[in-house]
Design a protein around this motif. Structure first.
Motif, short mmCIF file in Angstrom:
data_model
loop_
_atom_site.label_atom_id
_atom_site.label_comp_id
_atom_site.label_asym_id
_atom_site.label_seq_id
_atom_site.Cartn_x
_atom_site.Cartn_y
_atom_site.Cartn_z
N GLN A 157 0.82 -1.20 0.00
CA GLN A 157 0.00 0.00 0.00
C GLN A 157 0.85 1.26 0.00
N TYR A 204 -13.30 3.90 1.37
CA TYR A 204 -13.34 2.45 1.29
C TYR A 204 -14.07 1.93 2.51
N LYS A 248 -9.64 -2.75 -0.57
CA LYS A 248 -9.24 -1.40 -0.99
C LYS A 248 -8.99 -1.31 -2.51
#
Length: 155
Positions: free
Chosen positions: A35, A78, A140
């Motif tokens: 991420q 999200y 996500k």
């Protein structure tokens, strides 16, 4: 959308000179997921201030080593999987509502130090922007598709 159900947050897409994006592999995940720097806003904190704080806390990259290029036109959200609601944050938020920024990395790879006082990542790398939705945890994926779309003209 009921905004009180979403934790206020920020994120930063950091591009190097080759237009690759910085991603880190989280320490607290058993998934092969990567991420970008992101996290919650502190009370009273402005989004840009929070994004730069998160960047330094997670990557060791100082604010003077980045140039802000753009801010996403709207907040992106999200939702957490049902089994995580109420478990990862002190408040039972449904997910996160984030303000995203795009920045150029002006430093060198040696300026990245994920061995921070409160480390979040076990590894890091530069990734192609188009790969981002496939690298993130599944819940996500849509968020990362939206981030790539928001900054497409600079990628």
């Amino acid at each position: 959308m009921d905004e009180d159900l979403y934790r206020p947050g920020v994120g930063l897409m950091l591009l190097n000179r080759k237009r690759k994006v910085w991603v880190g592999q989280r320490l607290d995940s058993t998934l092969e997921a990567w991420q970008m720097p992101q996290g919650g806003l502190d009370p009273g904190e402005e989004p840009l201030e929070g994004a730069l704080r998160e960047l330094e806390e997670e990557t060791g990259i100082r604010a003077d080593l980045v140039e802000i290029v753009a801010r996403a036109k709207e907040s992106l959200t999200y939702d957490l999987p049902q089994d995580l609601i109420g478990k990862i944050w002190s408040k039972p938020w449904r997910g996160q509502r984030q303000v995203w920024f795009l920045a150029r990395f002006l430093g060198e790879d040696a300026d990245v130090d994920i061995a921070t006082p409160e480390p979040e990542f076990r590894a890091w790398k530069w990734a192609d922007p188009i790969e981002l939705p496939a690298l993130i945890v599944p819940f996500k994926k849509k968020l990362y598709e939206d981030i790539v779309a928001a900054f497409r003209e600079w990628l």
